[in-house]
Each structure stands twice: as C-alpha cells, then as structure tokens.
Design a protein around this motif. Sequence first.
Motif, PDB file in Angstrom:
ATOM      1  N   ASP A  46      25.755 101.211  74.348  1.00  0.00           N
ATOM      2  CA  ASP A  46      26.508 100.464  75.355  1.00  0.00           C
ATOM      3  C   ASP A  46      27.462 101.397  76.093  1.00  0.00           C
ATOM      4  OD1 ASP A  46      28.808 100.810  73.756  1.00  0.00           O
ATOM      5  OD2 ASP A  46      28.698  98.790  72.928  1.00  0.00           O
ATOM      6  N   GLU A  47      28.251 100.844  76.997  1.00  0.00           N
ATOM      7  CA  GLU A  47      29.137 101.664  77.832  1.00  0.00           C
ATOM      8  C   GLU A  47      30.199 102.416  77.040  1.00  0.00           C
ATOM      9  OE1 GLU A  47      31.155  99.178  80.645  1.00  0.00           O
ATOM     10  OE2 GLU A  47      31.945  97.854  79.102  1.00  0.00           O
ATOM     11  N   ASN A  48      30.478 101.965  75.810  1.00  0.00           N
ATOM     12  CA  ASN A  48      31.481 102.616  74.968  1.00  0.00           C
ATOM     13  C   ASN A  48      30.867 103.540  73.918  1.00  0.00           C
ATOM     14  OD1 ASN A  48      33.693 101.224  76.224  1.00  0.00           O
ATOM     15  ND2 ASN A  48      33.025  99.408  75.106  1.00  0.00           N
ATOM     16  N   GLY A  63      31.492 102.748  66.594  1.00  0.00           N
ATOM     17  CA  GLY A  63      31.430 101.987  67.841  1.00  0.00           C
ATOM     18  C   GLY A  63      31.003 100.547  67.680  1.00  0.00           C
TER      19      GLY A  63
END
Length: 159
Positions: A46-48, A63
């Motif tokens: 994901d974006e993180n 994460g």
Amino acid sequence: LATSDFASLDFDLLQEHIGMNPGNQMNSPLWVHMVAGLGSGLFLFDENGGAVNFLDENDDRVGSGGTSPKDQFNVNNVVFDLDRIVTADGTSTGSSNHIMLDLPGAASLRAGETNPNFSGPLPGSTIMRLTDPSSGIVLDSWIDANGVVQGDAGTFVDP
C-alpha cells in the motif's frame, strides 16, 4: 498481472505455483513469468509500504498495524507492485542505475533499451524468448535446490 487486475488473481494458485514450487519442480509458466521480472502478485504494498497479500497471516508484519495483511486484504489499496521490475515489452519499472562494467560488448546485452549502458531488466525480446510458449524458448529444465537436473535438459531448440 499485466493490467494490474489484482482482484482477479487466484492467490491459492499463486501460492501453489510460486510459494510451494521454489525450484519450479512443477514446470509452471507462472514461475517463469515471475522470475523474468514480470511480477507474481505476491509482492504488493500500500501507499505506506504495508503488505497487501491475501496469503500473509502474520499479525506482526511491518506496516500491518498489528493485523495480518490477510485479515485486512483489499486490492484497492495496492500502490506498489515491487516484483514487477519490467513490462512485457522490456520497459523497466525501476532501476538502481549501476553502470555496467566497461567490458567489450557489454552494452549489446541490453541493445535496444533506452539506456543500454546501465544495468536493468532483460530486454523485451529476451523476455519473450524465455516466456512465450508459442514463439519462444520455454525453459523446460532446471537445477533444483538439491543440485539435481530436473526436466528434459536434452531438448533445447533455439527457434
């Protein structure tokens, strides 16, 4: 994988053909596709930087926020496909930009690429030769994790 339609991936099949088949004992085209750098569907984030993976049950995955990626799986969260390092036409999706050694003919190994003097994924023509069963060479033999030749190593024909 080519269209990033991760919702249509059969994760159980990927687990069988990639995760449980480390030396390609099954002679799987999915395994060859992954090794060629075209992606596996199993290294999505994901974006993180949190894993987006239907098979990962580890609540302590970095994460994941204490909930396994499987329990919070949502293909709409995929931002990064980190094992797709090249597209089918040979276009690089990432690079470490290490300059190739100054050896005679070294740049010809990546002839036709936008920057053949840099290291990177295989050219599209080579990927097609290794993965297309109708017009290329499909690897039908390999050395397994125990060093034993598997498949039919005597039938190599260069089209």
